[in-house]
Design an enzyme around this catalytic site. Structure first.
Site, PDB file in Angstrom:
ATOM      1  N   ARG A  80     -33.691  -8.483  20.854  1.00  0.00           N
ATOM      2  CA  ARG A  80     -32.805  -7.801  21.806  1.00  0.00           C
ATOM      3  C   ARG A  80     -32.972  -8.405  23.180  1.00  0.00           C
ATOM      4  O   ARG A  80     -34.048  -8.836  23.547  1.00  0.00           O
ATOM      5  CB  ARG A  80     -33.130  -6.296  21.886  1.00  0.00           C
ATOM      6  CG  ARG A  80     -33.045  -5.537  20.573  1.00  0.00           C
ATOM      7  CD  ARG A  80     -31.586  -5.312  20.162  1.00  0.00           C
ATOM      8  NE  ARG A  80     -31.519  -4.455  18.980  1.00  0.00           N
ATOM      9  CZ  ARG A  80     -31.575  -4.907  17.727  1.00  0.00           C
ATOM     10  NH1 ARG A  80     -31.723  -6.208  17.495  1.00  0.00           N
ATOM     11  NH2 ARG A  80     -31.499  -4.071  16.707  1.00  0.00           N
ATOM     12  N   LYS A 138     -21.513  -8.499  18.309  1.00  0.00           N
ATOM     13  CA  LYS A 138     -21.675  -9.299  17.100  1.00  0.00           C
ATOM     14  C   LYS A 138     -20.315  -9.676  16.533  1.00  0.00           C
ATOM     15  O   LYS A 138     -19.503  -8.819  16.181  1.00  0.00           O
ATOM     16  CB  LYS A 138     -22.489  -8.517  16.063  1.00  0.00           C
ATOM     17  CG  LYS A 138     -22.819  -9.321  14.807  1.00  0.00           C
ATOM     18  CD  LYS A 138     -23.820  -8.575  13.960  1.00  0.00           C
ATOM     19  CE  LYS A 138     -24.191  -9.345  12.701  1.00  0.00           C
ATOM     20  NZ  LYS A 138     -25.257  -8.687  11.929  1.00  0.00           N
ATOM     21  N   ARG A 183     -28.462  -8.350   7.424  1.00  0.00           N
ATOM     22  CA  ARG A 183     -29.894  -8.537   7.573  1.00  0.00           C
ATOM     23  C   ARG A 183     -30.569  -7.208   7.874  1.00  0.00           C
ATOM     24  O   ARG A 183     -29.972  -6.283   8.397  1.00  0.00           O
ATOM     25  CB  ARG A 183     -30.154  -9.556   8.701  1.00  0.00           C
ATOM     26  CG  ARG A 183     -31.602  -9.958   8.869  1.00  0.00           C
ATOM     27  CD  ARG A 183     -31.728 -11.130   9.831  1.00  0.00           C
ATOM     28  NE  ARG A 183     -33.118 -11.313  10.223  1.00  0.00           N
ATOM     29  CZ  ARG A 183     -33.649 -10.769  11.307  1.00  0.00           C
ATOM     30  NH1 ARG A 183     -32.921 -10.012  12.097  1.00  0.00           N
ATOM     31  NH2 ARG A 183     -34.920 -10.970  11.601  1.00  0.00           N
TER      32      ARG A 183
END
Length: 344
Positions: free
Chosen positions: A342, A201, A135
């Site tokens: 974030r 992630k 993304r």
């Protein structure tokens, strides 16, 4: 004994077909002489040496010992379409699985096939993806065998606007699969990331759609999931990362699932979620998604496309998958688009 030198490959580096063929000969983790490898593949010993040079750049530990030959420590678990189908059982007929040694991007190729009329359920998996996309224009970096990177084509009778929230729905499918396999610390991050136990992630989702405003539509769902994370890849990655290997470390009785079995479990959960989405939209999955959101009810910072930031408390998502943010100016709703999220 010496290990092949380690380095960091360029993101667009590809591996030669001969190298893949040789690595498959080393799948048992034992030593094989260069002469025997050359005979099996009807090539010269010099070709063996040249083809195996630099494979450690892809996250592999290849050892070369004079008089004994070559050995792969912890060889990759190669993807096998027939084995995946056996794990899928009765659901195998819902998918048409094709596995490539190397591709720049499985999403790109599957989008081309979708435009040519490929049916729903087409799956392209890649052992080594050289130009994976994430993304916001980011690259997806992975070595050989240390990740699961694939794309799934799914066709809907829905128009494009009705697909809002689909990336979040796919996240629910991944969470269901990981939790079923014992990785219960995996959580979601709006709009389309899966986080591991260290908040890094673990997996990313990239959706690309084709179709008319009034329907029908076709969506290519690209997924990248880290099984392990070779140290030489870390300098290429600009954010915290996690892996299944890191998540299960120290947890008694839990291991990283065999790669083909993991793939089958994910496909099974994807099928269930996509059918549910087609019938009831993301609204039916909203509460489940929120229950796994790592930043739910926490102060977060949104990075907006125009460079501004917005601070607030993440209060959930709408029935279309937009983020609900409680700010000093009141409740606001933000669609994914080019927005980054974030923790504050």
């Amino acid at each position: 004994m010496k290990a092949v030198s380690m380095g960091a490959p360029h993101p667009c580096t590809t591996m030669k077909p001969l190298t893949f063929a040789l690595l498959r000969q080393l799948v048992d983790g034992k030593f094989h002489s260069g002469e025997m490898l050359a005979q099996r593949l009807d090539i010269s010993r010099a070709s063996v040496s040249n083809a195996l040079h630099g494979v450690a750049d892809y996250g592999l530990a290849l050892y070369s010992v004079p008089g004994r030959g070559y050995c792969l420590s912890n060889p990759p678990q190669w993807l096998d379409a027939a084995l995946i189908a056996r794990h899928l059982g009765e659901q195998a007929g819902q998918f048409q699985i094709e596995i490539f040694d190397s591709l720049p991007s499985s999403n790109t190729l599957l989008l081309q096939r979708a435009a040519q009329g490929a049916p729903s359920g087409n799956v392209l998996a890649v052992e080594l993806q050289s130009g994976g996309r994430g993304r916001l224009g980011r690259s997806w970096h992975s070595g050989l065998g240390n990740a699961l990177t694939f794309s799934l084509l799914w066709r809907f009778e829905l128009d494009l606007s009705a697909l809002s929230g689909l990336s979040l729905a796919v996240g629910v499918a991944l969470i269901r699969a990981l939790h079923a396999l014992g990785m219960t610390s995996a959580r979601l991050k709006w709009p389309n990331d899966v986080l591991g136990s260290n908040e890094g992630k673990l997996a990313g989702i990239l959706l690309e759609a084709q179709g008319d405003m009034l329907g029908p539509s076709a969506v290519v769902i690209g997924i990248g999931l880290n099984l392990s994370m070779p140290e030489q890849l870390l300098p290429q990655i600009d954010q915290p990362v996690s892996s299944l290997q890191g998540m299960v470390a120290g947890i008694p009785g839990i291991n990283v699932p065999e790669r083909n079995y993991l793939f089958a479990v994910i496909l099974r959960e994807l099928q269930a979620v996509l059918y549910e989405f087609a019938s009831n939209s993301f609204a039916a999955l909203r509460a489940e998604w929120e229950s796994h959101h790592a930043l739910h009810n926490q102060t977060v910072r949104l990075l907006l496309p125009d460079g501004r930031t917005e601070m607030g408390i993440a209060r959930g998502v709408t029935e279309n998958g937009a983020l609900i943010l409680e700010t000093v100016g009141g409740m606001q709703v933000f669609n994914a688009g080019e927005i980054g999220l974030r923790a504050s």
